[in-house]
Design a protein around this motif. Structure first.
Motif, PDB file in Angstrom:
ATOM      1  N   ILE A  73       0.827  -1.207   0.000  1.00  0.00           N
ATOM      2  CA  ILE A  73       0.000   0.000   0.000  1.00  0.00           C
ATOM      3  C   ILE A  73       0.860   1.256   0.000  1.00  0.00           C
ATOM      4  CG2 ILE A  73      -1.643   1.342   1.387  1.00  0.00           C
ATOM      5  CD1 ILE A  73      -2.869  -1.351   2.234  1.00  0.00           C
ATOM      6  N   ARG A  74       1.933   1.258   0.758  1.00  0.00           N
ATOM      7  CA  ARG A  74       2.815   2.427   0.767  1.00  0.00           C
ATOM      8  C   ARG A  74       3.531   2.609  -0.575  1.00  0.00           C
ATOM      9  NH1 ARG A  74      -0.044   3.246   4.337  1.00  0.00           N
ATOM     10  NH2 ARG A  74       0.439   3.478   6.551  1.00  0.00           N
ATOM     11  N   SER A  75       3.745   1.511  -1.285  1.00  0.00           N
ATOM     12  CA  SER A  75       4.425   1.587  -2.573  1.00  0.00           C
ATOM     13  C   SER A  75       3.464   1.975  -3.700  1.00  0.00           C
ATOM     14  CB  SER A  75       5.079   0.241  -2.906  1.00  0.00           C
ATOM     15  OG  SER A  75       6.028  -0.135  -1.929  1.00  0.00           O
ATOM     16  N   ILE A  76       2.258   1.416  -3.686  1.00  0.00           N
ATOM     17  CA  ILE A  76       1.329   1.598  -4.795  1.00  0.00           C
ATOM     18  C   ILE A  76       0.574   2.918  -4.710  1.00  0.00           C
ATOM     19  CG2 ILE A  76      -0.757   0.601  -3.768  1.00  0.00           C
ATOM     20  CD1 ILE A  76       0.517  -0.205  -7.297  1.00  0.00           C
ATOM     21  N   GLY A  77       0.535   3.526  -3.519  1.00  0.00           N
ATOM     22  CA  GLY A  77      -0.269   4.725  -3.304  1.00  0.00           C
ATOM     23  C   GLY A  77      -0.028   5.841  -4.302  1.00  0.00           C
ATOM     24  N   PHE A  78       1.051   6.591  -4.132  1.00  0.00           N
ATOM     25  CA  PHE A  78       1.346   7.718  -5.009  1.00  0.00           C
ATOM     26  C   PHE A  78       1.669   7.237  -6.426  1.00  0.00           C
ATOM     27  CE2 PHE A  78       4.250  11.098  -6.618  1.00  0.00           C
ATOM     28  CZ  PHE A  78       3.338  12.141  -6.605  1.00  0.00           C
ATOM     29  N   TYR A  79       2.291   6.083  -6.519  1.00  0.00           N
ATOM     30  CA  TYR A  79       2.619   5.517  -7.834  1.00  0.00           C
ATOM     31  C   TYR A  79       1.347   5.315  -8.657  1.00  0.00           C
ATOM     32  CZ  TYR A  79       4.264   1.991 -11.217  1.00  0.00           C
ATOM     33  OH  TYR A  79       4.555   1.299 -12.363  1.00  0.00           O
ATOM     34  N   GLY A  80       0.324   4.745  -8.049  1.00  0.00           N
ATOM     35  CA  GLY A  80      -0.902   4.468  -8.776  1.00  0.00           C
ATOM     36  C   GLY A  80      -1.751   5.685  -9.024  1.00  0.00           C
ATOM     37  N   MET A  81      -1.679   6.670  -8.121  1.00  0.00           N
ATOM     38  CA  MET A  81      -2.542   7.842  -8.237  1.00  0.00           C
ATOM     39  C   MET A  81      -1.983   8.921  -9.155  1.00  0.00           C
ATOM     40  SD  MET A  81      -4.268   8.368  -4.480  1.00  0.00           S
ATOM     41  CE  MET A  81      -2.808   8.123  -3.479  1.00  0.00           C
ATOM     42  N   VAL A  82      -0.691   8.865  -9.466  1.00  0.00           N
ATOM     43  CA  VAL A  82      -0.096   9.891 -10.331  1.00  0.00           C
ATOM     44  C   VAL A  82       0.947   9.308 -11.292  1.00  0.00           C
ATOM     45  CG1 VAL A  82       1.213  12.054 -10.427  1.00  0.00           C
ATOM     46  CG2 VAL A  82      -0.435  11.696  -8.592  1.00  0.00           C
ATOM     47  N   ILE A  83       1.947   8.642 -10.739  1.00  0.00           N
ATOM     48  CA  ILE A  83       3.159   8.330 -11.485  1.00  0.00           C
ATOM     49  C   ILE A  83       2.930   7.323 -12.616  1.00  0.00           C
ATOM     50  CG2 ILE A  83       5.515   7.443 -11.307  1.00  0.00           C
ATOM     51  CD1 ILE A  83       5.035  10.184 -10.034  1.00  0.00           C
ATOM     52  N   LEU A  84       2.086   6.321 -12.398  1.00  0.00           N
ATOM     53  CA  LEU A  84       1.912   5.282 -13.408  1.00  0.00           C
ATOM     54  C   LEU A  84       1.366   5.854 -14.715  1.00  0.00           C
ATOM     55  CD1 LEU A  84       2.013   2.374 -14.325  1.00  0.00           C
ATOM     56  CD2 LEU A  84      -0.142   1.950 -13.123  1.00  0.00           C
ATOM     57  N   SER A  85       0.342   6.677 -14.643  1.00  0.00           N
ATOM     58  CA  SER A  85      -0.223   7.276 -15.849  1.00  0.00           C
ATOM     59  C   SER A  85       0.786   8.179 -16.551  1.00  0.00           C
ATOM     60  CB  SER A  85      -1.481   8.079 -15.512  1.00  0.00           C
ATOM     61  OG  SER A  85      -2.532   7.231 -15.111  1.00  0.00           O
ATOM     62  N   VAL A  86       1.529   8.950 -15.772  1.00  0.00           N
ATOM     63  CA  VAL A  86       2.552   9.819 -16.347  1.00  0.00           C
ATOM     64  C   VAL A  86       3.652   8.976 -16.999  1.00  0.00           C
ATOM     65  CG1 VAL A  86       4.328  11.554 -15.830  1.00  0.00           C
ATOM     66  CG2 VAL A  86       2.066  11.696 -14.757  1.00  0.00           C
ATOM     67  N   GLY A  87       3.996   7.859 -16.366  1.00  0.00           N
ATOM     68  CA  GLY A  87       4.982   6.955 -16.961  1.00  0.00           C
ATOM     69  C   GLY A  87       4.528   6.415 -18.299  1.00  0.00           C
ATOM     70  N   ILE A  88       3.249   6.057 -18.395  1.00  0.00           N
ATOM     71  CA  ILE A  88       2.702   5.578 -19.663  1.00  0.00           C
ATOM     72  C   ILE A  88       2.751   6.689 -20.711  1.00  0.00           C
ATOM     73  CG2 ILE A  88       0.612   4.741 -20.821  1.00  0.00           C
ATOM     74  CD1 ILE A  88      -0.141   3.361 -18.185  1.00  0.00           C
ATOM     75  N   ALA A  89       2.480   7.926 -20.284  1.00  0.00           N
ATOM     76  CA  ALA A  89       2.551   9.063 -21.202  1.00  0.00           C
ATOM     77  C   ALA A  89       3.965   9.244 -21.743  1.00  0.00           C
ATOM     78  CB  ALA A  89       2.094  10.337 -20.485  1.00  0.00           C
ATOM     79  N   ILE A  90       4.950   9.086 -20.872  1.00  0.00           N
ATOM     80  CA  ILE A  90       6.348   9.183 -21.313  1.00  0.00           C
ATOM     81  C   ILE A  90       6.671   8.078 -22.311  1.00  0.00           C
ATOM     82  CG2 ILE A  90       8.755   9.001 -20.551  1.00  0.00           C
ATOM     83  CD1 ILE A  90       7.852  10.259 -17.880  1.00  0.00           C
ATOM     84  N   LEU A  91       6.210   6.879 -22.022  1.00  0.00           N
ATOM     85  CA  LEU A  91       6.453   5.755 -22.928  1.00  0.00           C
ATOM     86  C   LEU A  91       5.816   6.004 -24.291  1.00  0.00           C
ATOM     87  CD1 LEU A  91       5.861   2.770 -20.464  1.00  0.00           C
ATOM     88  CD2 LEU A  91       8.053   3.587 -21.345  1.00  0.00           C
ATOM     89  N   ALA A  92       4.586   6.543 -24.297  1.00  0.00           N
ATOM     90  CA  ALA A  92       3.903   6.827 -25.555  1.00  0.00           C
ATOM     91  C   ALA A  92       4.659   7.872 -26.356  1.00  0.00           C
ATOM     92  CB  ALA A  92       2.475   7.288 -25.288  1.00  0.00           C
ATOM     93  N   SER A  93       5.139   8.904 -25.685  1.00  0.00           N
ATOM     94  CA  SER A  93       5.901   9.947 -26.383  1.00  0.00           C
ATOM     95  C   SER A  93       7.193   9.385 -26.959  1.00  0.00           C
ATOM     96  CB  SER A  93       6.211  11.102 -25.422  1.00  0.00           C
ATOM     97  OG  SER A  93       5.045  11.837 -25.119  1.00  0.00           O
ATOM     98  N   LEU A  94       7.831   8.481 -26.219  1.00  0.00           N
ATOM     99  CA  LEU A  94       9.056   7.859 -26.718  1.00  0.00           C
ATOM    100  C   LEU A  94       8.793   6.966 -27.928  1.00  0.00           C
ATOM    101  CD1 LEU A  94      10.799   6.909 -23.343  1.00  0.00           C
ATOM    102  CD2 LEU A  94      11.597   8.583 -25.014  1.00  0.00           C
ATOM    103  N   VAL A  95       7.692   6.212 -27.873  1.00  0.00           N
ATOM    104  CA  VAL A  95       7.361   5.309 -28.983  1.00  0.00           C
ATOM    105  C   VAL A  95       7.037   6.085 -30.252  1.00  0.00           C
ATOM    106  CG1 VAL A  95       5.616   3.669 -29.798  1.00  0.00           C
ATOM    107  CG2 VAL A  95       6.619   3.388 -27.534  1.00  0.00           C
ATOM    108  N   TRP A  96       6.356   7.220 -30.102  1.00  0.00           N
ATOM    109  CA  TRP A  96       5.967   8.012 -31.271  1.00  0.00           C
ATOM    110  C   TRP A  96       7.037   9.003 -31.722  1.00  0.00           C
ATOM    111  CZ3 TRP A  96       2.344   7.721 -34.882  1.00  0.00           C
ATOM    112  CH2 TRP A  96       1.219   6.926 -34.649  1.00  0.00           C
TER     113      TRP A  96
END
Length: 255
Positions: free
Chosen positions: A51-74
């Protein structure tokens, strides 16, 4: 060569893998350190660590990480004459969109797997937690991977039409923050939006044995909550892919 195969070949030497590995590792370590600094231990063992690990990661960082990956792929497609080469090929536009989505979704799935592996390694080796990570967190991780797909589709769409690397990432940050805030305020209807769905999926089943509350009221891991994530993710992905393909076809025709 099909678009999916082509995209996976491009990933072999992609810098995307650095994001896939470093982002979840850093977030798990940060969550662990903040827990040790705050109350000095893991009162509920694996549950506390997760829970301490997934909290902020799931609420903000994961989506932003996917956005970075998408920008890199394109990013490669927006360089030189690569865009013209991509759009002038014999492959249907929908196949191009699906190829990019497949690559981003696989990277996002790998990121979640790295997250789980990091939790297990730290729990066993660094903190000596007894037993193993509870089974429900493996199941919830599968749901997280499923919920990553519509976010990957939307970020891929944004990176299709924005030549800027940073703009789609900024949009993801703003939208994720807004959706997380809505969930914190109890506006559960936003869960039908990609970013909110992913945030909610990361929190499914996160309940401490001690009864301590999480950031917002998380859904229990049930057949109904799992079915909701899967159904909404499938519908959102289909709609986003269809709209992206249509808009891309129209913009290409005008050019």
């Amino acid at each position: 060569m099909g678009p999916v195969t082509s995209e996976f070949l491009k990933l072999k030497r992609s810098t995307s893998w650095a994001v896939v590995v470093l982002l979840p590792v850093i977030m798990v370590i940060a969550g662990s350190v903040s827990t040790l600094a705050g109350d000095g231990g893991f009162a509920d063992g694996w549950h506390t660590l997760w829970i301490r690990s997934i909290g902020f990661y799931g609420m903000v960082i994961l989506s932003v990480g996917i956005a970075i990956l998408a920008s890199l792929v394109w990013r490669v497609e927006h360089r030189n004459s690569n865009w013209n080469a991509l759009m002038s090929g014999p492959v249907p536009t929908a196949h191009v969109v699906l190829g990019k989505l497949a690559a981003i979704a696989v990277l996002a799935a790998a990121m979640q797997l790295v997250f789980v592996a990091t939790v297990i390694v730290l729990g066993r080796v660094a903190f000596g937690l007894p037993g193993m990570l509870p089974a429900e967190y493996y199941v919830s991780s599968v749901l997280v991977i499923v919920a990553c797909v519509p976010v990957a589709a939307l970020q891929s769409a944004l990176s299709t039409f924005f030549r800027s690397f940073a703009a789609p990432v900024a949009i993801a940050l703003v939208c994720t923050g807004a959706c997380t805030m809505a969930l914190l305020l109890g506006v559960d209807v936003v869960a039908v939006l990609p970013y909110a769905l992913l945030t909610q999926a990361t929190q499914i089943g996160t309940a401490l044995v001690s009864g301590e509350a999480t950031s917002f009221e998380a859904s229990a891991l049930t057949l109904q909550s799992a079915a909701f994530v899967v159904l909404v993710a499938v519908v959102l992905t289909a709609v986003i892919v269809a709209v992206t393909s249509m808009l891309l076809d129209r913009s290409d025709t005008r050019v």
